[in-house]
Design a protein around this motif. Structure first.
Motif, PDB file in Angstrom:
ATOM      1  N   PHE A 298      40.075  31.038  32.777  1.00  0.00           N
ATOM      2  CA  PHE A 298      40.910  30.764  34.131  1.00  0.00           C
ATOM      3  C   PHE A 298      41.020  29.200  34.145  1.00  0.00           C
ATOM      4  CE2 PHE A 298      38.820  34.920  34.816  1.00  0.00           C
ATOM      5  CZ  PHE A 298      39.875  35.456  35.773  1.00  0.00           C
ATOM      6  N   VAL A 299      42.249  28.906  33.848  1.00  0.00           N
ATOM      7  CA  VAL A 299      42.648  27.313  33.797  1.00  0.00           C
ATOM      8  C   VAL A 299      43.728  27.083  34.844  1.00  0.00           C
ATOM      9  CG1 VAL A 299      43.597  25.602  32.143  1.00  0.00           C
ATOM     10  CG2 VAL A 299      42.497  27.732  31.281  1.00  0.00           C
ATOM     11  N   PRO A 300      43.605  25.859  35.487  1.00  0.00           N
ATOM     12  CA  PRO A 300      44.582  25.437  36.431  1.00  0.00           C
ATOM     13  C   PRO A 300      45.846  25.298  35.951  1.00  0.00           C
ATOM     14  CG  PRO A 300      42.595  23.981  36.550  1.00  0.00           C
ATOM     15  CD  PRO A 300      42.399  24.996  35.289  1.00  0.00           C
ATOM     16  N   PHE A 367      46.326  34.451  24.009  1.00  0.00           N
ATOM     17  CA  PHE A 367      47.266  34.744  24.934  1.00  0.00           C
ATOM     18  C   PHE A 367      47.206  34.004  26.155  1.00  0.00           C
ATOM     19  CE2 PHE A 367      46.601  38.422  21.985  1.00  0.00           C
ATOM     20  CZ  PHE A 367      47.985  38.768  21.784  1.00  0.00           C
ATOM     21  N   ALA A 368      48.315  34.146  26.939  1.00  0.00           N
ATOM     22  CA  ALA A 368      48.210  33.561  28.242  1.00  0.00           C
ATOM     23  C   ALA A 368      49.234  34.360  29.323  1.00  0.00           C
ATOM     24  CB  ALA A 368      48.744  32.110  28.224  1.00  0.00           C
ATOM     25  N   THR A 369      48.558  34.375  30.365  1.00  0.00           N
ATOM     26  CA  THR A 369      49.086  35.124  31.491  1.00  0.00           C
ATOM     27  C   THR A 369      48.891  34.191  33.042  1.00  0.00           C
ATOM     28  OG1 THR A 369      49.726  37.389  32.627  1.00  0.00           O
ATOM     29  CG2 THR A 369      47.435  36.633  32.136  1.00  0.00           C
ATOM     30  N   SER A 370      49.893  34.769  34.119  1.00  0.00           N
ATOM     31  CA  SER A 370      49.397  34.124  35.401  1.00  0.00           C
ATOM     32  C   SER A 370      48.444  34.999  35.898  1.00  0.00           C
ATOM     33  CB  SER A 370      50.864  34.231  36.071  1.00  0.00           C
ATOM     34  OG  SER A 370      51.008  35.636  36.210  1.00  0.00           O
ATOM     35  N   LEU A 371      47.767  34.367  37.157  1.00  0.00           N
ATOM     36  CA  LEU A 371      46.933  35.183  37.995  1.00  0.00           C
ATOM     37  C   LEU A 371      47.509  36.568  38.434  1.00  0.00           C
ATOM     38  CD1 LEU A 371      44.118  35.259  38.890  1.00  0.00           C
ATOM     39  CD2 LEU A 371      44.620  33.700  40.692  1.00  0.00           C
ATOM     40  N   PRO A 372      48.756  36.317  39.122  1.00  0.00           N
ATOM     41  CA  PRO A 372      49.272  37.669  39.735  1.00  0.00           C
ATOM     42  C   PRO A 372      49.419  38.761  38.666  1.00  0.00           C
ATOM     43  CG  PRO A 372      50.251  35.919  40.905  1.00  0.00           C
ATOM     44  CD  PRO A 372      49.471  35.065  39.585  1.00  0.00           C
ATOM     45  N   ALA A 373      49.812  38.228  37.469  1.00  0.00           N
ATOM     46  CA  ALA A 373      49.854  39.417  36.532  1.00  0.00           C
ATOM     47  C   ALA A 373      48.644  39.875  36.192  1.00  0.00           C
ATOM     48  CB  ALA A 373      50.775  38.730  35.275  1.00  0.00           C
ATOM     49  N   PHE A 374      47.765  38.926  36.001  1.00  0.00           N
ATOM     50  CA  PHE A 374      46.288  39.647  35.543  1.00  0.00           C
ATOM     51  C   PHE A 374      45.688  40.458  36.419  1.00  0.00           C
ATOM     52  CE2 PHE A 374      41.678  38.657  36.085  1.00  0.00           C
ATOM     53  CZ  PHE A 374      41.307  39.238  34.707  1.00  0.00           C
ATOM     54  N   LEU A 375      45.674  40.180  37.824  1.00  0.00           N
ATOM     55  CA  LEU A 375      45.483  41.173  39.158  1.00  0.00           C
ATOM     56  C   LEU A 375      46.215  42.363  38.852  1.00  0.00           C
ATOM     57  CD1 LEU A 375      44.735  38.221  41.770  1.00  0.00           C
ATOM     58  CD2 LEU A 375      43.203  39.336  40.251  1.00  0.00           C
ATOM     59  N   ALA A 396      45.525  27.319  43.353  1.00  0.00           N
ATOM     60  CA  ALA A 396      44.343  26.720  44.062  1.00  0.00           C
ATOM     61  C   ALA A 396      43.119  27.426  43.723  1.00  0.00           C
ATOM     62  CB  ALA A 396      44.670  26.810  45.537  1.00  0.00           C
ATOM     63  N   LEU A 397      42.011  26.506  44.203  1.00  0.00           N
ATOM     64  CA  LEU A 397      40.456  26.910  43.987  1.00  0.00           C
ATOM     65  C   LEU A 397      40.138  28.206  44.597  1.00  0.00           C
ATOM     66  CD1 LEU A 397      38.130  25.992  42.327  1.00  0.00           C
ATOM     67  CD2 LEU A 397      37.280  24.649  44.465  1.00  0.00           C
ATOM     68  N   ASP A 398      40.913  28.320  45.621  1.00  0.00           N
ATOM     69  CA  ASP A 398      40.562  29.666  46.469  1.00  0.00           C
ATOM     70  C   ASP A 398      41.198  30.960  45.668  1.00  0.00           C
ATOM     71  OD1 ASP A 398      39.248  28.390  48.400  1.00  0.00           O
ATOM     72  OD2 ASP A 398      41.090  28.447  49.705  1.00  0.00           O
ATOM     73  N   ASP A 399      42.071  30.747  44.824  1.00  0.00           N
ATOM     74  CA  ASP A 399      42.613  31.951  43.952  1.00  0.00           C
ATOM     75  C   ASP A 399      41.627  32.493  42.974  1.00  0.00           C
ATOM     76  OD1 ASP A 399      44.976  31.374  44.874  1.00  0.00           O
ATOM     77  OD2 ASP A 399      45.682  30.114  43.187  1.00  0.00           O
ATOM     78  N   GLY A 426      30.702  26.785  45.628  1.00  0.00           N
ATOM     79  CA  GLY A 426      29.712  27.857  45.987  1.00  0.00           C
ATOM     80  C   GLY A 426      29.901  29.007  46.381  1.00  0.00           C
ATOM     81  N   PRO A 427      31.195  29.464  47.205  1.00  0.00           N
ATOM     82  CA  PRO A 427      31.512  30.913  47.399  1.00  0.00           C
ATOM     83  C   PRO A 427      31.683  31.730  46.076  1.00  0.00           C
ATOM     84  CG  PRO A 427      32.592  29.461  49.042  1.00  0.00           C
ATOM     85  CD  PRO A 427      31.887  28.531  47.962  1.00  0.00           C
ATOM     86  N   LEU A 428      32.432  30.860  45.179  1.00  0.00           N
ATOM     87  CA  LEU A 428      32.649  31.435  43.698  1.00  0.00           C
ATOM     88  C   LEU A 428      31.382  32.176  42.929  1.00  0.00           C
ATOM     89  CD1 LEU A 428      34.412  32.548  41.330  1.00  0.00           C
ATOM     90  CD2 LEU A 428      34.496  30.046  40.702  1.00  0.00           C
ATOM     91  N   VAL A 429      30.529  31.040  42.991  1.00  0.00           N
ATOM     92  CA  VAL A 429      28.999  31.122  42.099  1.00  0.00           C
ATOM     93  C   VAL A 429      28.386  32.457  42.953  1.00  0.00           C
ATOM     94  CG1 VAL A 429      26.806  30.291  41.990  1.00  0.00           C
ATOM     95  CG2 VAL A 429      28.806  28.816  41.611  1.00  0.00           C
ATOM     96  N   HIS A 430      28.461  32.596  44.246  1.00  0.00           N
ATOM     97  CA  HIS A 430      27.835  33.649  44.948  1.00  0.00           C
ATOM     98  C   HIS A 430      28.510  34.971  44.539  1.00  0.00           C
ATOM     99  CE1 HIS A 430      25.243  30.910  46.877  1.00  0.00           C
ATOM    100  NE2 HIS A 430      26.051  30.434  47.849  1.00  0.00           N
TER     101      HIS A 430
END
Length: 516
Positions: A298-300, A367-375, A396-399, A426-430
């Motif tokens: 996952f890359v910005p 390969f590369a794709t967008s987050l919406p496509a991945f989801l 965004a980080l929240d994504d 922190g929330p991501l780690v949890h």
């Protein structure tokens, strides 16, 4: 006059040129499996009664035998796998090292988790009996050798070492890709068993080019547990077999994992090009045939130009990679082409596969794709076993919380970032704690240290039971179960539970942990 049919045999294949190696290997019959499993069942009572020091002696003798014949073992593994000699020499050292590590744990003895609650005859309204418990070996273990580690996850690998250390006989199903290596290692184990005066059934091995012998082994009533490292399909097939028995047994399967990597914004700004180089090294290491290969990154979306340029330039300059078997190479090529043709992700870097030759080889693919496509496409989470990875661009980080929440179980997850990035994540780690067995910071997951604290496991489908690990000394816990002794005379208790603590191990006595 009747004549018996000649035994069925097979040859190992040299994956570099596709040639058959000259030595033949008899395919084990149902009678062979029954004989070995029955011997293991008889040996169990003797092995379970041995002290930790005796098991340690066996493990060290196996390690010494492997080391003394190391040149022949490594040479044969090189012929059967195409892996570099230096890689195999390192793997042999890892194998002997983990045997000696398990020997130390068995000899020290505290792993049995001895607990003592002494009698309280004057307790009101009812007295308490004397209650003591500890872990005891479960019985013969079926171990399946892995294709990608012909030594460390094979005949004398971590599953065998941990099972023997816990006091269980082992019957190994040799992997058909490296039967010659398996035979050399098995010879060292047999010699160590004999030298230590242990029953012949302490160790056995079966050979098969297919699945018949392995299935018979799992279904044999003497087998009490199964350990497997391999594909998701293979692991699930064994899980179903183990559960289908009249008396089901546990199957500890380590299966597929794509090991997500999360590149956080600070890391991308500070060292984007270096991260790309590290990623390339990691996902192509061992031709991408490691269970911890990073297959999701996952890359910005913003600020990734240097990262992408370096990754494309590096991967496009790579040649072909040797694969372990022609079958693995064919499946990898088919998976890459299926992803390329699906339209779910675009081809970013790598050389198109050339004409297939007699050997087993592959080319890297990014390969590369967008987050919406991945989801929106669960197939993008599926493992491609080989030198391929998928970049997922996020905003965004929240994504990343949505991304992590969509993941099934994996062996590892990795975060690359600054200290500030990590504090904000922190929330991501949890959330990742619920998805994986090992979380890394500013590293890459390829490479699994063998030590007391390592966890090589994770929620399904990474493994069949995320409560356990297949690497590290806690691997022994897979092959033991708690047994309680109530109001036993002192002389009839196992040494670990006797009041005087003759073994000097750590125990919990009336709620207090110590060696008293």
């Amino acid at each position: 006059m009747s004549t018996s049919a000649a035994p069925a045999v097979f040859h190992a294949i040299n994956p570099v040129d596709g040639s058959s190696l000259p030595e033949t290997f008899e395919i084990s019959t149902a009678e062979d499996v029954h004989r070995l499993a029955s011997r293991a069942q008889v040996a169990h009572l003797t092995l379970a009664a041995t002290r930790g020091v005796d098991r340690a002696r066996l493990l060290r003798a196996i390690a010494d035998g492997l080391a003394s014949n190391g040149e022949a073992i490594v040479s044969r593994a090189h012929l059967e796998t195409g892996l570099p000699l230096a890689r195999l020499q390192g793997e042999l050292l890892r194998t002997t090292g983990q045997l000696r590590l398990f020997a130390e744990v068995a000899e020290e003895g505290s792993w049995v988790d001895a607990r003592i609650d002494e009698a309280l005859p004057d307790r009101k309204p009812l007295p308490r009996p004397d209650i003591r418990s500890m872990l005891r070996p479960v019985g013969p273990i079926a171990v399946f050798g892995a294709s990608n580690f012909p030594l460390a996850f094979s005949v004398a690998g971590g599953d065998t070492a941990s099972a023997l250390a816990a006091g269980n006989p082992v019957v190994v199903k040799a992997h058909p890709a490296h039967p010659g290596t398996s035979r050399l290692v098995a010879d060292a184990i047999h010699a160590a068993v004999a030298a230590c005066g242990l029953p012949e059934g302490t160790f056995g091995i079966v050979y098969d080019q297919g699945t018949t012998a392995g299935e018979a082994l799992v279904l044999h009533p003497a087998i009490r547990s199964v350990a497997f490292t391999g594909s998701t399909a293979g692991g699930q097939a064994l899980m179903r077999l183990a559960a289908s028995r009249p008396e089901p047994i546990p199957c500890f399967a380590e299966m597929g994992s794509t090991n997500p990597v999360f590149v956080l914004p600070g890391a991308l700004r500070e060292r984007g090009a270096a991260l790309a180089t590290g990623l390339q090294t990691s996902f192509t290491l061992g031709s991408g045939q490691f269970c911890t290969k990073p297959g999701l990154v996952f890359v910005p979306q913003d600020g990734s130009d240097a990262f992408l340029h370096q990754l494309q330039e590096g991967v496009n300059g790579l040649g072909s990679h040797g694969m372990l078997t022609p079958g693995i190479a064919e499946r990898y090529a088919a998976s890459v082409e299926a992803r390329r043709g699906s339209g779910a992700a675009k081809w970013l870097a790598g050389q198109p596969a050339g004409p297939s030759g007699p050997g087993a080889s592959a080319t890297a693919a990014v390969f590369a794709t967008s987050l919406p496509a991945f989801l929106g496409d669960p197939s993008l989470q599926e493992e491609i076993f080989g030198p391929s990875t998928l970049l997922i661009h996020y905003g965004a980080l929240d994504d990343l919380l949505a991304a992590a929440a969509s993941l099934h179980g994996h062996l590892t997850a990795t975060l690359h970032g600054t200290d500030d990035d990590l504090a904000a994540a922190g929330p991501l780690v949890h959330l990742l704690e619920t998805r994986v067995g090992r979380i890394l910071f500013n590293g890459f997951p390829t490479g699994v240290e063998v030590c007391h604290s390592m966890v090589h496991g994770g929620p399904f489908p990474a493994t069949s039971d995320s409560r356990f690990t297949s690497v590290g000394t806690r691997a022994m816990l897979r092959f033991a179960r708690p047994v309680c002794y109530q109001d036993f005379p002192e002389a009839s208790l196992p040494e670990a539970l006797q009041s005087g603590n003759p073994l000097g191990i750590l125990r919990m006595r009336n709620g207090v942990v110590g060696r008293a």
